[in-house]
Scaffold this motif. Sequence first.
Motif, PDB file in Angstrom:
ATOM      1  N   LEU A 117       5.121  -2.277 -10.446  1.00 20.28           N
ATOM      2  CA  LEU A 117       4.532  -3.201  -9.269  1.00 20.28           C
ATOM      3  C   LEU A 117       5.467  -4.770  -8.977  1.00 20.28           C
ATOM      4  CD1 LEU A 117       2.672  -2.821  -7.001  1.00 20.28           C
ATOM      5  CD2 LEU A 117       1.090  -3.168  -7.771  1.00 20.28           C
TER       6      LEU A 117
ATOM      7  N   LYS B 217      -3.628   3.322 -10.349  1.00 19.38           N
ATOM      8  CA  LYS B 217      -3.896   2.627  -9.760  1.00 19.38           C
ATOM      9  C   LYS B 217      -4.983   1.399  -9.639  1.00 19.38           C
ATOM     10  CE  LYS B 217      -6.213   7.452  -8.586  1.00 19.38           C
ATOM     11  NZ  LYS B 217      -5.299   8.199  -9.191  1.00 19.38           N
ATOM     12  N   THR B 218      -5.167   0.620  -8.267  1.00 16.54           N
ATOM     13  CA  THR B 218      -5.457  -0.816  -8.399  1.00 16.54           C
ATOM     14  C   THR B 218      -7.225  -1.228  -8.382  1.00 16.54           C
ATOM     15  OG1 THR B 218      -4.964  -0.077  -6.169  1.00 16.54           O
ATOM     16  CG2 THR B 218      -3.592  -2.141  -7.552  1.00 16.54           C
TER      17      THR B 218
ATOM     18  N   SER C 109       1.124  -1.127  -0.232  1.00  8.03           N
ATOM     19  CA  SER C 109      -0.116  -0.232   0.080  1.00  8.03           C
ATOM     20  C   SER C 109       0.768   1.462  -0.239  1.00  8.03           C
ATOM     21  CB  SER C 109      -0.344   0.235   0.468  1.00  8.03           C
ATOM     22  OG  SER C 109      -0.192   0.467   2.101  1.00  8.03           O
TER      23      SER C 109
ATOM     24  N   ILE D  63      -5.018  -2.912 -13.025  1.00 10.60           N
ATOM     25  CA  ILE D  63      -4.157  -1.662 -13.024  1.00 10.60           C
ATOM     26  C   ILE D  63      -4.555  -0.827 -13.918  1.00 10.60           C
ATOM     27  CG2 ILE D  63      -1.460  -0.282 -12.246  1.00 10.60           C
ATOM     28  CD1 ILE D  63      -0.659  -2.596 -11.154  1.00 10.60           C
TER      29      ILE D  63
ATOM     30  N   ASP E 193      -1.772   5.263  -6.535  1.00 12.61           N
ATOM     31  CA  ASP E 193      -2.467   3.875  -5.230  1.00 12.61           C
ATOM     32  C   ASP E 193      -3.007   3.229  -5.380  1.00 12.61           C
ATOM     33  OD1 ASP E 193      -4.083   4.510  -3.717  1.00 12.61           O
ATOM     34  OD2 ASP E 193      -6.217   5.640  -4.565  1.00 12.61           O
ATOM     35  N   VAL E 194      -2.071   2.331  -4.775  1.00 15.99           N
ATOM     36  CA  VAL E 194      -1.761   1.031  -5.142  1.00 15.99           C
ATOM     37  C   VAL E 194      -2.521   0.183  -3.376  1.00 15.99           C
ATOM     38  CG1 VAL E 194      -0.702  -0.502  -5.677  1.00 15.99           C
ATOM     39  CG2 VAL E 194      -0.446   0.610  -7.131  1.00 15.99           C
ATOM     40  N   TYR E 195      -3.576  -1.129  -3.455  1.00 18.23           N
ATOM     41  CA  TYR E 195      -3.031  -1.472  -3.066  1.00 18.23           C
ATOM     42  C   TYR E 195      -3.627  -2.924  -3.020  1.00 18.23           C
ATOM     43  CZ  TYR E 195      -5.059  -3.787   1.668  1.00 18.23           C
ATOM     44  OH  TYR E 195      -5.193  -4.667   2.372  1.00 18.23           O
ATOM     45  N   LEU E 196      -3.092  -3.987  -2.810  1.00 18.00           N
ATOM     46  CA  LEU E 196      -2.595  -5.292  -2.795  1.00 18.00           C
ATOM     47  C   LEU E 196      -2.162  -5.682  -1.462  1.00 18.00           C
ATOM     48  CD1 LEU E 196      -3.176  -6.729  -6.014  1.00 18.00           C
ATOM     49  CD2 LEU E 196      -0.718  -6.969  -5.700  1.00 18.00           C
TER      50      LEU E 196
ATOM     51  N   LYS F   9       2.545  -2.892 -14.097  1.00 20.14           N
ATOM     52  CA  LYS F   9       2.554  -4.048 -13.290  1.00 20.14           C
ATOM     53  C   LYS F   9       3.057  -4.664 -12.850  1.00 20.14           C
ATOM     54  CE  LYS F   9       0.340  -6.053 -17.583  1.00 20.14           C
ATOM     55  NZ  LYS F   9       0.328  -4.577 -17.845  1.00 20.14           N
TER      56      LYS F   9
ATOM     57  N   LEU G 209      -3.075 -10.441 -11.817  1.00 22.90           N
ATOM     58  CA  LEU G 209      -2.907  -8.863 -11.932  1.00 22.90           C
ATOM     59  C   LEU G 209      -3.431  -8.281 -13.490  1.00 22.90           C
ATOM     60  CD1 LEU G 209      -2.289  -6.524 -10.273  1.00 22.90           C
ATOM     61  CD2 LEU G 209       0.265  -6.956 -10.706  1.00 22.90           C
TER      62      LEU G 209
ATOM     63  N   LEU H  89       2.570   4.934 -10.346  1.00 15.59           N
ATOM     64  CA  LEU H  89       1.656   4.048  -9.487  1.00 15.59           C
ATOM     65  C   LEU H  89       1.506   4.968  -8.521  1.00 15.59           C
ATOM     66  CD1 LEU H  89       3.230   0.179  -9.095  1.00 15.59           C
ATOM     67  CD2 LEU H  89       1.661   1.007 -10.537  1.00 15.59           C
TER      68      LEU H  89
END
Length: 223
Positions: free
Chosen positions: A47, A202-203, A9, A198, A23-26, A44, A36, A21
């Motif tokens: 990340l 963002k995710t 995150s 993605i 706003d990534v939350y995984l 991708k 993904l 990237l």
Amino acid sequence: MKKHTLEISGIQKRFGDKTILSDVYLKCETSEIIGLLGRNGSGKSTLLKIVAGLESVPDRCVRIDSVSLNIKNALMNNVSYLDQDQFIPNHLSVQKVIALSIDKENRINFCEDQFIKKLLNKKIRHLSTGELRYLEIKIVLSNSSLFALLDEPYNGLSPLMIETINEMIKGSLNKKGIIVTDHNYQNVVKIANRLVLIKDGKTHPIKEKTELVEKGYLTSMAF
Ligand SMILES: Nc1ncnc2c1ncn2[C@@H]1O[C@H](COP(=O)(O)OP(=O)(O)OP(=O)(O)O)[C@@H](O)[C@H]1O
């Protein structure tokens, strides 16, 4: 088996003046496969490289079991990464690569495989694209890391090898969590427990395949 959780995150990644990237939350637990997806250039691989410790971001962005891992070696022991490009050097023999990568007690089992058996007397540089990819994926899935990140694993594989790799991925879930990305999206959709797209840095969690059309990843022709 005790469950482990990989969580990503708060990543902000720029190359020059371009934000890749933002706003990534995984989240991926052991026994889960996260698919993904994203258009070319959506971030991708960037990340996955961040999670593998190959691209830098603040340490707190990647956590395993809520612990930020700030020692790269510790991170690498818990996360293994299949690069989209070849990672095994061409000058080695297949047997040497297996000897270097697989524990002695597991080598016989590793080689008891219809595809690997045919490669044992070859040099890496003499393998076909699919043979090399198969060997690389099998090595990555065979190590003891808690999480495996697979960047375009299906590239160059025949349907039979893809089926075998999918079985291998599923067979590793008693020990691992998997994050897989590939433009062969049908295979990703088929094998993943959860999908994440993605887009614009963002995710986006994907619940229904139709969202892939709404978000501009697929055209309606794909259905
Ligand atoms: N080291 C770098 N320096 C500058 N720009 C980079 C670097 N690495 C990646 N990029 C750029 O970042 C963006 C995201 O690249 P990335 O490889 O993560 O995309 P991707 O979603 O994996 O794409 P593809 O599906 O085509 O492999 C692209 O525009 C790429 O050109």
